[in-house]
Design a protein around this motif. Sequence first.
Motif, PDB file in Angstrom:
ATOM      1  N   ILE A  12      16.366  20.518  17.711  1.00 15.88           N
ATOM      2  CA  ILE A  12      15.028  20.659  17.139  1.00 15.88           C
ATOM      3  C   ILE A  12      14.270  21.755  17.875  1.00 15.88           C
ATOM      4  CG2 ILE A  12      12.785  19.511  16.873  1.00 15.88           C
ATOM      5  CD1 ILE A  12      14.340  16.860  16.571  1.00 15.88           C
ATOM      6  N   THR A  13      13.607  22.611  17.123  1.00 15.61           N
ATOM      7  CA  THR A  13      12.723  23.624  17.688  1.00 15.61           C
ATOM      8  C   THR A  13      11.303  23.252  17.301  1.00 15.61           C
ATOM      9  OG1 THR A  13      14.422  25.321  17.443  1.00 15.61           O
ATOM     10  CG2 THR A  13      12.151  26.085  17.738  1.00 15.61           C
ATOM     11  N   LEU A  14      10.451  23.072  18.301  1.00 18.97           N
ATOM     12  CA  LEU A  14       9.058  22.738  18.022  1.00 18.97           C
ATOM     13  C   LEU A  14       8.282  23.979  17.600  1.00 18.97           C
ATOM     14  CD1 LEU A  14       8.084  20.301  20.921  1.00 18.97           C
ATOM     15  CD2 LEU A  14       8.708  19.735  18.559  1.00 18.97           C
ATOM     16  N   PRO A  15       7.395  23.814  16.626  1.00 14.14           N
ATOM     17  CA  PRO A  15       6.533  24.940  16.248  1.00 14.14           C
ATOM     18  C   PRO A  15       5.434  25.127  17.287  1.00 14.14           C
ATOM     19  CG  PRO A  15       5.927  22.978  15.019  1.00 14.14           C
ATOM     20  CD  PRO A  15       7.146  22.619  15.827  1.00 14.14           C
ATOM     21  N   GLN A  16       4.694  26.212  17.188  1.00  8.20           N
ATOM     22  CA  GLN A  16       3.489  26.400  17.994  1.00  8.20           C
ATOM     23  C   GLN A  16       2.459  25.366  17.532  1.00  8.20           C
ATOM     24  OE1 GLN A  16       4.233  28.341  20.780  1.00  8.20           O
ATOM     25  NE2 GLN A  16       2.149  29.046  20.480  1.00  8.20           N
ATOM     26  N   ALA A  17       1.705  24.820  18.457  1.00  6.07           N
ATOM     27  CA  ALA A  17       0.639  23.889  18.081  1.00  6.07           C
ATOM     28  C   ALA A  17      -0.406  24.651  17.262  1.00  6.07           C
ATOM     29  CB  ALA A  17       0.014  23.281  19.330  1.00  6.07           C
ATOM     30  N   ALA A  18      -0.733  24.123  16.107  1.00  9.53           N
ATOM     31  CA  ALA A  18      -1.684  24.780  15.203  1.00  9.53           C
ATOM     32  C   ALA A  18      -3.110  24.654  15.715  1.00  9.53           C
ATOM     33  CB  ALA A  18      -1.580  24.168  13.811  1.00  9.53           C
ATOM     34  N   TYR A  24     -13.566  20.863  14.626  1.00 16.43           N
ATOM     35  CA  TYR A  24     -12.996  19.737  15.357  1.00 16.43           C
ATOM     36  C   TYR A  24     -12.018  20.271  16.383  1.00 16.43           C
ATOM     37  CZ  TYR A  24      -8.944  20.416  12.311  1.00 16.43           C
ATOM     38  OH  TYR A  24      -7.880  20.954  11.651  1.00 16.43           O
ATOM     39  N   VAL A  25     -11.533  19.413  17.260  1.00 11.66           N
ATOM     40  CA  VAL A  25     -10.507  19.808  18.222  1.00 11.66           C
ATOM     41  C   VAL A  25      -9.191  19.154  17.821  1.00 11.66           C
ATOM     42  CG1 VAL A  25     -12.107  20.247  20.120  1.00 11.66           C
ATOM     43  CG2 VAL A  25     -11.148  17.953  19.828  1.00 11.66           C
ATOM     44  N   ALA A  26      -8.092  19.737  18.240  1.00  9.43           N
ATOM     45  CA  ALA A  26      -6.777  19.227  17.859  1.00  9.43           C
ATOM     46  C   ALA A  26      -6.457  17.897  18.518  1.00  9.43           C
ATOM     47  CB  ALA A  26      -5.702  20.261  18.193  1.00  9.43           C
ATOM     48  N   THR A  27      -6.873  17.738  19.787  1.00 12.35           N
ATOM     49  CA  THR A  27      -6.554  16.511  20.514  1.00 12.35           C
ATOM     50  C   THR A  27      -7.710  16.108  21.411  1.00 12.35           C
ATOM     51  OG1 THR A  27      -5.553  17.707  22.375  1.00 12.35           O
ATOM     52  CG2 THR A  27      -4.064  17.044  20.585  1.00 12.35           C
ATOM     53  N   VAL A  28      -7.789  14.811  21.673  1.00  7.77           N
ATOM     54  CA  VAL A  28      -8.705  14.271  22.661  1.00  7.77           C
ATOM     55  C   VAL A  28      -7.939  13.202  23.438  1.00  7.77           C
ATOM     56  CG1 VAL A  28     -10.792  12.891  23.065  1.00  7.77           C
ATOM     57  CG2 VAL A  28     -10.818  14.713  21.341  1.00  7.77           C
ATOM     58  N   GLU A  29      -7.922  13.358  24.769  1.00 14.08           N
ATOM     59  CA  GLU A  29      -7.306  12.343  25.622  1.00 14.08           C
ATOM     60  C   GLU A  29      -8.427  11.503  26.217  1.00 14.08           C
ATOM     61  OE1 GLU A  29      -4.345  11.892  29.481  1.00 14.08           O
ATOM     62  OE2 GLU A  29      -4.646  13.875  28.609  1.00 14.08           O
ATOM     63  N   ALA A  30      -8.385  10.192  25.983  1.00 12.32           N
ATOM     64  CA  ALA A  30      -9.419   9.293  26.484  1.00 12.32           C
ATOM     65  C   ALA A  30      -8.805   7.932  26.806  1.00 12.32           C
ATOM     66  CB  ALA A  30     -10.531   9.132  25.441  1.00 12.32           C
ATOM     67  N   ASN A  31      -9.084   7.440  28.007  1.00  8.00           N
ATOM     68  CA  ASN A  31      -8.640   6.106  28.415  1.00  8.00           C
ATOM     69  C   ASN A  31      -7.145   5.874  28.212  1.00  8.00           C
ATOM     70  OD1 ASN A  31     -11.295   5.357  29.161  1.00  8.00           O
ATOM     71  ND2 ASN A  31     -11.751   4.939  27.009  1.00  8.00           N
ATOM     72  N   GLY A  32      -6.344   6.866  28.552  1.00 10.08           N
ATOM     73  CA  GLY A  32      -4.894   6.728  28.457  1.00 10.08           C
ATOM     74  C   GLY A  32      -4.316   6.916  27.073  1.00 10.08           C
ATOM     75  N   LEU A  33      -5.153   7.296  26.122  1.00  3.51           N
ATOM     76  CA  LEU A  33      -4.680   7.535  24.763  1.00  3.51           C
ATOM     77  C   LEU A  33      -4.948   8.985  24.373  1.00  3.51           C
ATOM     78  CD1 LEU A  33      -6.004   4.340  22.954  1.00  3.51           C
ATOM     79  CD2 LEU A  33      -3.633   4.821  23.618  1.00  3.51           C
ATOM     80  N   LEU A  34      -3.964   9.586  23.726  1.00  6.50           N
ATOM     81  CA  LEU A  34      -4.126  10.920  23.158  1.00  6.50           C
ATOM     82  C   LEU A  34      -4.303  10.739  21.654  1.00  6.50           C
ATOM     83  CD1 LEU A  34      -4.035  14.030  23.669  1.00  6.50           C
ATOM     84  CD2 LEU A  34      -1.608  13.902  23.035  1.00  6.50           C
ATOM     85  N   HIS A  35      -5.465  11.141  21.154  1.00  4.93           N
ATOM     86  CA  HIS A  35      -5.752  11.091  19.717  1.00  4.93           C
ATOM     87  C   HIS A  35      -5.483  12.487  19.171  1.00  4.93           C
ATOM     88  CE1 HIS A  35      -7.864   7.173  19.896  1.00  4.93           C
ATOM     89  NE2 HIS A  35      -8.025   7.541  21.144  1.00  4.93           N
ATOM     90  N   ILE A  36      -4.637  12.569  18.143  1.00  4.41           N
ATOM     91  CA  ILE A  36      -4.264  13.861  17.573  1.00  4.41           C
ATOM     92  C   ILE A  36      -4.802  13.954  16.153  1.00  4.41           C
ATOM     93  CG2 ILE A  36      -2.373  15.451  17.045  1.00  4.41           C
ATOM     94  CD1 ILE A  36      -0.659  13.777  19.017  1.00  4.41           C
ATOM     95  N   SER A  37      -5.571  15.005  15.902  1.00  2.00           N
ATOM     96  CA  SER A  37      -6.113  15.240  14.565  1.00  2.00           C
ATOM     97  C   SER A  37      -4.981  15.401  13.561  1.00  2.00           C
ATOM     98  CB  SER A  37      -6.975  16.509  14.567  1.00  2.00           C
ATOM     99  OG  SER A  37      -8.118  16.334  15.364  1.00  2.00           O
ATOM    100  N   GLY A  38      -5.295  15.160  12.299  1.00  2.00           N
ATOM    101  CA  GLY A  38      -4.302  15.275  11.236  1.00  2.00           C
ATOM    102  C   GLY A  38      -3.609  16.623  11.237  1.00  2.00           C
ATOM    103  N   GLN A  39      -2.298  16.560  11.157  1.00  2.00           N
ATOM    104  CA  GLN A  39      -1.467  17.765  11.083  1.00  2.00           C
ATOM    105  C   GLN A  39      -0.922  17.860   9.669  1.00  2.00           C
ATOM    106  OE1 GLN A  39      -1.088  19.904  14.004  1.00  2.00           O
ATOM    107  NE2 GLN A  39      -2.842  18.561  14.343  1.00  2.00           N
ATOM    108  N   ILE A  40      -1.170  18.990   9.031  1.00  2.00           N
ATOM    109  CA  ILE A  40      -0.706  19.163   7.655  1.00  2.00           C
ATOM    110  C   ILE A  40       0.735  19.667   7.635  1.00  2.00           C
ATOM    111  CG2 ILE A  40      -3.015  19.398   6.661  1.00  2.00           C
ATOM    112  CD1 ILE A  40      -2.645  22.423   6.685  1.00  2.00           C
ATOM    113  N   SER A  41       1.316  19.611   6.453  1.00  2.00           N
ATOM    114  CA  SER A  41       2.735  19.925   6.280  1.00  2.00           C
ATOM    115  C   SER A  41       2.995  21.431   6.311  1.00  2.00           C
ATOM    116  CB  SER A  41       3.252  19.299   4.977  1.00  2.00           C
ATOM    117  OG  SER A  41       2.360  19.541   3.902  1.00  2.00           O
ATOM    118  N   LEU A  42       3.061  21.960   7.537  1.00  2.00           N
ATOM    119  CA  LEU A  42       3.434  23.357   7.769  1.00  2.00           C
ATOM    120  C   LEU A  42       4.859  23.381   8.296  1.00  2.00           C
ATOM    121  CD1 LEU A  42       0.305  24.789   9.603  1.00  2.00           C
ATOM    122  CD2 LEU A  42       1.230  25.602   7.441  1.00  2.00           C
ATOM    123  N   SER A  43       5.714  24.164   7.669  1.00  2.00           N
ATOM    124  CA  SER A  43       7.100  24.297   8.113  1.00  2.00           C
ATOM    125  C   SER A  43       7.447  25.777   8.180  1.00  2.00           C
ATOM    126  CB  SER A  43       8.033  23.577   7.135  1.00  2.00           C
ATOM    127  OG  SER A  43       9.371  23.704   7.549  1.00  2.00           O
TER     128      SER A  43
END
Length: 154
Positions: A12-18, A24-43
């Motif tokens: 598997i090759t990971l894409p660049q983080a969009a 909004y921001v892509a991610t928020v780390e709070a209290n041991g949890l990483l919340h990730i904003s919706g990622q759309i179907s980019l391939s």
Amino acid sequence: MSIEARIAELGITLPQAAAPVAAYVATVEANGLLHISGQISLSDGQLMTGRLGEDRDLDFGVKAARACGLNLVAQMKAALGSLDRVERIVKLGAFICSAPSFTDQPKVANGASELMVEIFGEAGKHTRSAVGVPVLPLGAAVEIDAVVLVRPAA
């Protein structure tokens, strides 16, 4: 084996983080949890568009969900520095652009769910929602967000 080594072993090759496309921001780390904003179907840099059950079939939807999953993992890596900080995938929320008669949203979402287990093993098993919606941003076929339990940075 590190998660990065596991990904390489799987071929598997990971894409660049969009980057976010709005206020909004892509991610928020709070209290041991990483919340990730919706990622759309980019391939491979191409947006996978359409409506399941109308102009796209189940197989396309599963591939679109897998692409969302890869984008989620790319966001994890960008936010955490190392995927070895992922302790558990807690929840995925899958939104599938679908016609009213299409009822296989759970099968579509499996494209991302199965990827999480491939990459993270038992820690990839998660709770999930899979819902049909009439339209998604930019005409995407699938959008998936996530909540991830993370280990503290070393």
